[in-house]
Design a protein around this motif. Structure first.
Motif, PDB file in Angstrom:
ATOM      1  N   GLU B 161      -7.574  16.786  -7.400  1.00 45.06           N
ATOM      2  CA  GLU B 161      -6.485  17.439  -8.148  1.00 45.06           C
ATOM      3  C   GLU B 161      -5.117  16.902  -7.728  1.00 45.06           C
ATOM      4  OE1 GLU B 161      -6.960  20.053 -10.340  1.00 45.06           O
ATOM      5  OE2 GLU B 161      -8.939  20.840  -9.894  1.00 45.06           O
ATOM      6  N   PRO B 162      -4.863  15.615  -7.993  1.00 45.90           N
ATOM      7  CA  PRO B 162      -3.646  15.010  -7.443  1.00 45.90           C
ATOM      8  C   PRO B 162      -2.338  15.530  -8.039  1.00 45.90           C
ATOM      9  CG  PRO B 162      -4.752  13.470  -8.896  1.00 45.90           C
ATOM     10  CD  PRO B 162      -5.663  14.645  -8.750  1.00 45.90           C
ATOM     11  N   THR B 163      -2.374  16.158  -9.190  1.00 49.69           N
ATOM     12  CA  THR B 163      -1.088  16.558  -9.776  1.00 49.69           C
ATOM     13  C   THR B 163      -0.862  18.060  -9.712  1.00 49.69           C
ATOM     14  OG1 THR B 163      -2.116  16.687 -11.945  1.00 49.69           O
ATOM     15  CG2 THR B 163      -1.017  14.626 -11.394  1.00 49.69           C
ATOM     16  N   ILE B 164      -1.753  18.764  -9.030  1.00 42.61           N
ATOM     17  CA  ILE B 164      -1.613  20.223  -8.991  1.00 42.61           C
ATOM     18  C   ILE B 164      -0.351  20.594  -8.201  1.00 42.61           C
ATOM     19  CG2 ILE B 164      -2.859  20.916  -6.889  1.00 42.61           C
ATOM     20  CD1 ILE B 164      -4.555  22.699  -8.758  1.00 42.61           C
ATOM     21  N   GLY B 165       0.405  21.553  -8.729  1.00 43.14           N
ATOM     22  CA  GLY B 165       1.585  22.041  -8.027  1.00 43.14           C
ATOM     23  C   GLY B 165       2.790  21.124  -8.062  1.00 43.14           C
ATOM     24  N   LEU B 166       2.773  20.109  -8.929  1.00 49.16           N
ATOM     25  CA  LEU B 166       3.936  19.220  -9.023  1.00 49.16           C
ATOM     26  C   LEU B 166       4.765  19.579 -10.258  1.00 49.16           C
ATOM     27  CD1 LEU B 166       2.340  15.743  -8.249  1.00 49.16           C
ATOM     28  CD2 LEU B 166       3.302  17.399  -6.676  1.00 49.16           C
ATOM     29  N   ASP B 167       6.042  19.188 -10.239  1.00 46.61           N
ATOM     30  CA  ASP B 167       6.862  19.444 -11.432  1.00 46.61           C
ATOM     31  C   ASP B 167       6.623  18.312 -12.444  1.00 46.61           C
ATOM     32  OD1 ASP B 167       8.643  17.285 -11.066  1.00 46.61           O
ATOM     33  OD2 ASP B 167       9.861  18.463  -9.685  1.00 46.61           O
TER      34      ASP B 167
END
Lengths: 238, 317
Positions: B161-167
């Motif tokens: 899940e590399p993009t979780i929690g990013l803007d």
């Protein structure tokens, strides 16, 4: 072996970044200072480091677990265990790296107490042999305590649980061993005395380095390190 | 690069994944493989097994040509791994952390420093390379974790899940970076975001409830589910006449009609992959009706996802 050194270095640095380590170091020095002062600065008291050295392990029961409780519990809680254990490093190397990191910090703590024997040497007569054997004893006790603390830190992801369990186990074998042994007779008494950390340690403070004492500390330390490695494997298997 | 054969992992009696088999080869699947599934599908468990963090209960797997169980150290030397939460040691500085990781991978001083410079540039760490990790935001930490995964130039990179929690900006940057990485590494990433996988992956593996449900190129998968498309058309005319005439077009299987202000909004379900928009237009012009909208809805992976998870829920009940 290279991995162990790398991890030891990181652990030692981490100790120096941690506020707990400084608090432990400071409180340990205050407590040992009080023991030293109250034993020596009384009219008629013998100027010696003997009292200090014989009481130090009692205080270590509380201080060492504070240093070790973080070691693996925190890795499990924060998830860094995953990145650590997917690098080319095996379970035993992880445990040994952590162990030596804590052991080196503990040696820094011990080094800070060198001021007391130096003080005695300057103003009185220091029994060098006794001081050396006491330091060897304190080193061995510390190594055992660290391995016990490390084992409990491997069991849980909660630092407080790890710390409390270590303190309880160490307290039982440090304080209760003598007390229970005194009320028993025959083989049970001998057995309890052999299991008591204090019985073995006291010989060191008298200036006696006994093979049985060294063996006791070395083997139990290795036993708990082994258990820690197995526990780490077990937790990954689950 | 990755071969997985009947992998099973049980936590107690409950299977987290069961008989999972798939294979990732650059020539057939391309370099960027998306591992897609709803939360709790077994994505992280599979990745943990492939990265040698957890042993499996059964089955076998090889990564970069080495067996995950018997050649664990060789596998670890050839993979980079960014776990879901991007765990790092907060008390360390970025450079210090990367140095530590480089040493663990046995990199000599010169190599290590070069590698750190390379990943610093690649993951845009320049401005905060000497800052303590505890001061970094979630997005920056993610980049540090990614830099760590790339440090030893591994053959296979696992990203959970590399993009979780990013803007949104960071998500776009991360996706671009992953695409770049696909040029020289095999990237295996897990995600529950469908359009992300559609955008960046060359191959998709669907997992739900611990089982592999489908795999293929995102476009093929779409084809598979879009056997049968849906058309929306708005036609002005007598409702009954319009409905029956459109229904008579070959290939139309079902039709729904809503009428308002003389306009009939038709939802037409068509069989097969053929396009019937032209037929609809010809019909309308032959009858002298008016047409103000006609559009074809192509099924997205989203539909597939919903369909699959709904079927699964049905099966469980």
């Amino acid at each position: 072996m290279r991995n162990v050194t790398v991890l030891t270095q990181r652990e030692l640095n981490a100790q120096f970044y941690s506020p707990i380590a400084y608090v432990v170091l400071a409180v340990f020095l205050v407590v040992s200072g009080i023991i030293f002062g109250s034993a020596n600065f009384r009219p008629g008291a013998e100027s010696s480091v003997r009292v200090l050295f014989s009481l130090v392990p009692m205080t270590l029961v509380f201080f060492v677990p504070l240093l070790t409780m973080r070691l693996l519990a925190d890795e499990f809680r924060s998830g860094t265990i995953e990145t650590l254990m997917t690098a080319p490093i095996n379970d035993a190397e992880v445990i040994l790296g952590k162990f030596f990191g804590a052991l080196l910090f503990y040696m820094v703590m011990l080094a800070a107490t060198l001021v007391y024997p130096i003080f005695i040497a300057a103003y009185g007569q220091l029994d060098t042999g006794m001081a050396v054997s006491s330091y060897l004893g304190m080193f061995l006790v510390g190594a055992l305590f660290i391995s016990v603390g490390l084992f409990f830190s491997t069991c849980t992801q909660n630092q407080v649980v790890a710390g409390v369990c270590s303190i309880v186990l160490l307290a039982v074998f440090t304080f209760l061993g003598d007390y229970l042994a005194a009320n028993q007779e025959g083989t049970l008494r001998v057995l309890l005395q052999h299991l008591s950390i204090n019985t073995h340690y006291e010989n060191f403070t008298r200036g006696m380095v006994e093979l049985s004492g060294v063996t006791f500390f070395a083997t139990t330390t290795i036993l708990f390190l082994f258990l820690a490695v197995k526990m780490l494997e077990f937790r990954r298997w689950r | 690069m990755i071969e997985v054969n009947k992998l099973t992992k049980r936590y107690g009696p409950v299977p987290a994944i069961e008989d999972v088999s798939f294979s990732v080869r650059a020539e057939t699947t391309g370099n960027i493989v998306g591992f897609l599934g709803p939360n709790g599908a077994g994505k992280s468990t599979t990745i943990r097994i492939l990265t040698c963090f957890q042993p499996a209960t059964g089955g076998s797997a090889t990564v970069a040509g080495y067996n995950v169980f018997t050649q664990s150290m060789d596998v670890r030397r050839n993979i980079g791994y960014l776990p879901e939460s991007a765990p790092l040691y907060p008390e360390m500085r970025c450079r210090e952390y990367l140095t530590f990781r480089g040493k663990l991978h046995g990199m000599a001083r010169g190599d290590r420093e070069r590698a750190i410079r390379r990943v610093t540039e690649r993951c845009w760490l320049g401005e905060f390379i000497d800052r303590p990790i505890s001061q970094l935001s979630k997005g920056m930490r993610q980049r540090v974790g990614l830099a760590d995964a790339l440090l030893h130039n591994p053959k296979v990179i696992f990203l959970d899940e590399p993009t979780i929690g990013l803007d949104p900006t960071q998500i776009r940057e991360t996706r671009r970076l992953i695409k770049e990485l696909g040029e020289d590494h095999v990237v295996f990433l897990s995600s529950h975001i469908l359009h992300e996988v559609e955008q960046i992956c060359t191959h998709t593996i669907f997992i739900a409830g611990g089982k592999i449900l489908a795999s293929g190129a995102p476009a093929d998968l779409r084809q598979e589910i879009s056997a049968g498309s849906r058309l929306i058309a708005e036609i002005k005319g007598e409702p009954q006449a319009v409905e029956s005439a459109v229904k008579a077009i070959p290939g139309v299987s079902a039709i729904e009609c809503e009428t308002s202000d003389a306009w009939n909004r038709l939802t037409i379900e068509a069989n097969g992959t053929g396009d019937i928009r032209e037929d609809v237009f010809k019909l309308v012009s032959a009858k002298g009706w008016s047409l103000r909208e006609i559009r074809r809805e192509v099924a997205s992976l989203e539909d597939f996802f919903i369909k699959i998870t709904a079927e699964q829920r049905g099966a469980r009940v």
